[in-house]
Write an enzyme that holds these catalytic residues in place. Sequence first.
Site, PDB file in Angstrom:
ATOM      1  N   ARG A 176      35.042 -27.238 -14.848  1.00 62.21           N
ATOM      2  CA  ARG A 176      34.872 -25.869 -15.370  1.00 62.21           C
ATOM      3  C   ARG A 176      34.154 -25.808 -16.724  1.00 62.21           C
ATOM      4  O   ARG A 176      34.415 -24.915 -17.534  1.00 62.21           O
ATOM      5  CB  ARG A 176      36.240 -25.138 -15.486  1.00 62.21           C
ATOM      6  CG  ARG A 176      36.978 -24.980 -14.202  1.00 62.21           C
ATOM      7  CD  ARG A 176      36.209 -24.257 -13.088  1.00 62.21           C
ATOM      8  NE  ARG A 176      36.833 -24.579 -11.830  1.00 62.21           N
ATOM      9  CZ  ARG A 176      36.378 -25.531 -10.999  1.00 62.21           C
ATOM     10  NH1 ARG A 176      35.258 -26.196 -11.251  1.00 62.21           N
ATOM     11  NH2 ARG A 176      37.006 -25.801  -9.894  1.00 62.21           N
ATOM     12  N   SER A 226      41.709 -17.079 -11.846  1.00 61.53           N
ATOM     13  CA  SER A 226      42.670 -17.922 -12.577  1.00 61.53           C
ATOM     14  C   SER A 226      42.407 -17.787 -14.068  1.00 61.53           C
ATOM     15  O   SER A 226      41.300 -18.048 -14.524  1.00 61.53           O
ATOM     16  CB  SER A 226      42.495 -19.392 -12.196  1.00 61.53           C
ATOM     17  OG  SER A 226      42.701 -19.547 -10.823  1.00 61.53           O
ATOM     18  N   GLU A 296      40.732 -20.435 -19.004  1.00 63.13           N
ATOM     19  CA  GLU A 296      39.460 -20.620 -18.295  1.00 63.13           C
ATOM     20  C   GLU A 296      38.568 -19.407 -18.575  1.00 63.13           C
ATOM     21  O   GLU A 296      37.364 -19.509 -18.733  1.00 63.13           O
ATOM     22  CB  GLU A 296      39.728 -20.746 -16.783  1.00 63.13           C
ATOM     23  CG  GLU A 296      38.470 -20.960 -15.980  1.00 63.13           C
ATOM     24  CD  GLU A 296      38.765 -21.232 -14.504  1.00 63.13           C
ATOM     25  OE1 GLU A 296      39.654 -22.052 -14.202  1.00 63.13           O
ATOM     26  OE2 GLU A 296      38.092 -20.614 -13.664  1.00 63.13           O
TER      27      GLU A 296
HETATM   28  C1  LIG Z   1      39.074 -12.922  -7.895  1.00 61.10           C
HETATM   29  C2  LIG Z   1      38.384 -14.071  -8.597  1.00 61.10           C
HETATM   30  C3  LIG Z   1      38.394 -15.320  -8.024  1.00 61.10           C
HETATM   31  C4  LIG Z   1      37.753 -16.399  -8.659  1.00 61.10           C
HETATM   32  N1  LIG Z   1      37.766 -17.623  -8.064  1.00 61.10           N
HETATM   33  C5  LIG Z   1      37.147 -18.657  -8.676  1.00 61.10           C
HETATM   34  C6  LIG Z   1      37.133 -19.949  -8.062  1.00 61.10           C
HETATM   35  O1  LIG Z   1      37.646 -20.162  -6.977  1.00 61.10           O
HETATM   36  N2  LIG Z   1      36.489 -20.963  -8.731  1.00 61.10           N
HETATM   37  C7  LIG Z   1      35.886 -20.764  -9.929  1.00 61.10           C
HETATM   38  O2  LIG Z   1      35.310 -21.710 -10.481  1.00 61.10           O
HETATM   39  N3  LIG Z   1      35.894 -19.554 -10.528  1.00 61.10           N
HETATM   40  C8  LIG Z   1      36.500 -18.509  -9.932  1.00 61.10           C
HETATM   41  N4  LIG Z   1      36.509 -17.284 -10.541  1.00 61.10           N
HETATM   42  C9  LIG Z   1      35.895 -17.135 -11.867  1.00 61.10           C
HETATM   43  C10 LIG Z   1      34.416 -16.769 -11.857  1.00 61.10           C
HETATM   44  O3  LIG Z   1      34.023 -16.162 -10.639  1.00 61.10           O
HETATM   45  C11 LIG Z   1      33.531 -17.979 -12.124  1.00 61.10           C
HETATM   46  O4  LIG Z   1      33.866 -18.601 -13.339  1.00 61.10           O
HETATM   47  C12 LIG Z   1      32.048 -17.604 -12.157  1.00 61.10           C
HETATM   48  O5  LIG Z   1      31.294 -18.771 -12.208  1.00 61.10           O
HETATM   49  C13 LIG Z   1      31.673 -16.711 -13.344  1.00 61.10           C
HETATM   50  O6  LIG Z   1      30.347 -16.234 -13.140  1.00 61.10           O
HETATM   51  P1  LIG Z   1      29.893 -14.807 -13.675  1.00 61.10           P
HETATM   52  O7  LIG Z   1      28.487 -14.603 -13.289  1.00 61.10           O
HETATM   53  O8  LIG Z   1      30.841 -13.757 -13.251  1.00 61.10           O
HETATM   54  O9  LIG Z   1      29.972 -15.048 -15.232  1.00 61.10           O
HETATM   55  P2  LIG Z   1      30.497 -14.056 -16.360  1.00 61.10           P
HETATM   56  O10 LIG Z   1      31.959 -13.861 -16.212  1.00 61.10           O
HETATM   57  O11 LIG Z   1      29.668 -12.838 -16.437  1.00 61.10           O
HETATM   58  O12 LIG Z   1      30.212 -14.938 -17.630  1.00 61.10           O
HETATM   59  C14 LIG Z   1      30.902 -16.147 -17.876  1.00 61.10           C
HETATM   60  C15 LIG Z   1      30.074 -16.951 -18.871  1.00 61.10           C
HETATM   61  O13 LIG Z   1      28.894 -17.383 -18.219  1.00 61.10           O
HETATM   62  C16 LIG Z   1      27.769 -17.053 -19.014  1.00 61.10           C
HETATM   63  N5  LIG Z   1      26.623 -16.807 -18.144  1.00 61.10           N
HETATM   64  C17 LIG Z   1      26.523 -15.880 -17.154  1.00 61.10           C
HETATM   65  N6  LIG Z   1      25.293 -15.930 -16.601  1.00 61.10           N
HETATM   66  C18 LIG Z   1      24.612 -16.896 -17.263  1.00 61.10           C
HETATM   67  C19 LIG Z   1      23.279 -17.396 -17.192  1.00 61.10           C
HETATM   68  N7  LIG Z   1      22.382 -16.899 -16.340  1.00 61.10           N
HETATM   69  N8  LIG Z   1      22.909 -18.386 -18.034  1.00 61.10           N
HETATM   70  C20 LIG Z   1      23.779 -18.875 -18.944  1.00 61.10           C
HETATM   71  N9  LIG Z   1      25.045 -18.427 -19.074  1.00 61.10           N
HETATM   72  C21 LIG Z   1      25.452 -17.449 -18.246  1.00 61.10           C
HETATM   73  C22 LIG Z   1      28.161 -15.814 -19.769  1.00 61.10           C
HETATM   74  O14 LIG Z   1      27.386 -15.653 -20.937  1.00 61.10           O
HETATM   75  C23 LIG Z   1      29.623 -16.098 -20.065  1.00 61.10           C
HETATM   76  O15 LIG Z   1      29.788 -16.817 -21.259  1.00 61.10           O
HETATM   77  C24 LIG Z   1      37.127 -16.196  -9.914  1.00 61.10           C
HETATM   78  C25 LIG Z   1      37.122 -14.917 -10.498  1.00 61.10           C
HETATM   79  C26 LIG Z   1      37.744 -13.855  -9.837  1.00 61.10           C
HETATM   80  C27 LIG Z   1      37.699 -12.490 -10.466  1.00 61.10           C
END
Ligand SMILES: Cc1cc2nc3c(=O)[nH]c(=O)nc-3n(C[C@H](O)[C@H](O)[C@H](O)COP(=O)(O)OP(=O)(O)OC[C@H]3O[C@@H](n4cnc5c(N)ncnc54)[C@H](O)[C@@H]3O)c2cc1C
Length: 306
Positions: A176, A226, A296
């Site tokens: 992560r 999580s 996380e």
């Molecule tokens: C219901 C639910 C279930 C989930 N299940 C999982 C799971 O099974 N496994 C898991 O790993 N995660 C899970 N997550 C968490 C989440 O989906 C992941 O961490 C995902 O990778 C976050 O991506 P995001 O685009 O939503 O990032 P955001 O939440 O928008 O941002 C997170 C970080 O990433 C950075 N970021 C976003 N885009 C970029 C980019 N293009 N370049 C550089 N940095 C960037 C942002 O600046 C920020 O600091 C879950 C979340 C929810 C709500």
Amino acid sequence: MNKDQLYDQLKMIVSKKNVIKDKPLKEYTYTRLGGEADYFVTPESYEQVQRIVKFSREHQIPFTLLGNGSNLIIKDGGIRGIVMNLGKLKDIQIEEGRVTAQAGARIIDVSRAALDQHLTGLEFACGIPGSVGGALFMNAGAYGGEVEDVLTYATVVTQEGELKQLKASDLDLSYRTSNIPDNGYIVLDAVFDLRSGVYEEIKAVMDDLTFKRESKQPLEYPSCGSVFKRPPGYFAGKLIQDSNLQGAQIGGAQVSTKHAGFIVNIDGATADEYIALIHYVQHKVKENFGVDLEREVRIIGEDLEK
Ligand SMILES: Cc1cc2nc3c(=O)[nH]c(=O)nc-3n(C[C@H](O)[C@H](O)[C@H](O)COP(=O)(O)OP(=O)(O)OC[C@H]3O[C@@H](n4cnc5c(N)ncnc54)[C@H](O)[C@@H]3O)c2cc1C
């Protein structure tokens, strides 16, 4: 530069339709929390991304990148300066087992596109609600798979606004985390190399993972997934459950009764309430088991002025 000049400059870079002032961010986060962005910018090309980065750097304007908002809590006071979202850069191309996906594409859509081409390797991502960029940033993973297993290259923009092609190994992906935050990279696209598989088998795995997710996770409520990382030797959910915290509530935020590792927004919670509940859970688990729960989910933005 005053606010009007700043707005005019941004419109010149990304065009009027791609910059919004005082944009409420609640609708962009899975927790449905957070105040407004001063300037919400949605570039449509890599060049526009580079120009925004250079512009904010040159004029020392705070800059925040928002992915799909599924791993973020935005505080109630919102975010000052420019908030950039890459949702308009979401192209997915597949050629001979090689998937090239732009950062704004949802990783769920990438895994479905792979399925359509009978490609195996991205099944684990079929229920992760993040963007490709966010998935690289977090080295997202589930059920034994993670981004690191399939990523070959990424295109990023550096803090100086330069384009760079990186190998997966340049990103120091591990559980992560990656070095993307330390380097201030903005991911623009990612190349995943997958193997040929059998459509029905890939689909069966995805259906099974979806079933597991839907039966175990409180997907009916807004949440950030999580909240905590898995502490070495333990499971965060189990520690929370054994601390009798399921159902604990502060304002509209509640430790899920379905999955102790989730905090759900059951009734119009504020970010303040949600964060207070995170701290309460950390405090109680430390008190009961001596374990530090590391978040996380990332918390960004400003507190509301009182
Ligand atoms: C219901 C639910 C279930 C989930 N299940 C999982 C799971 O099974 N496994 C898991 O790993 N995660 C899970 N997550 C968490 C989440 O989906 C992941 O961490 C995902 O990778 C976050 O991506 P995001 O685009 O939503 O990032 P955001 O939440 O928008 O941002 C997170 C970080 O990433 C950075 N970021 C976003 N885009 C970029 C980019 N293009 N370049 C550089 N940095 C960037 C942002 O600046 C920020 O600091 C879950 C979340 C929810 C709500």
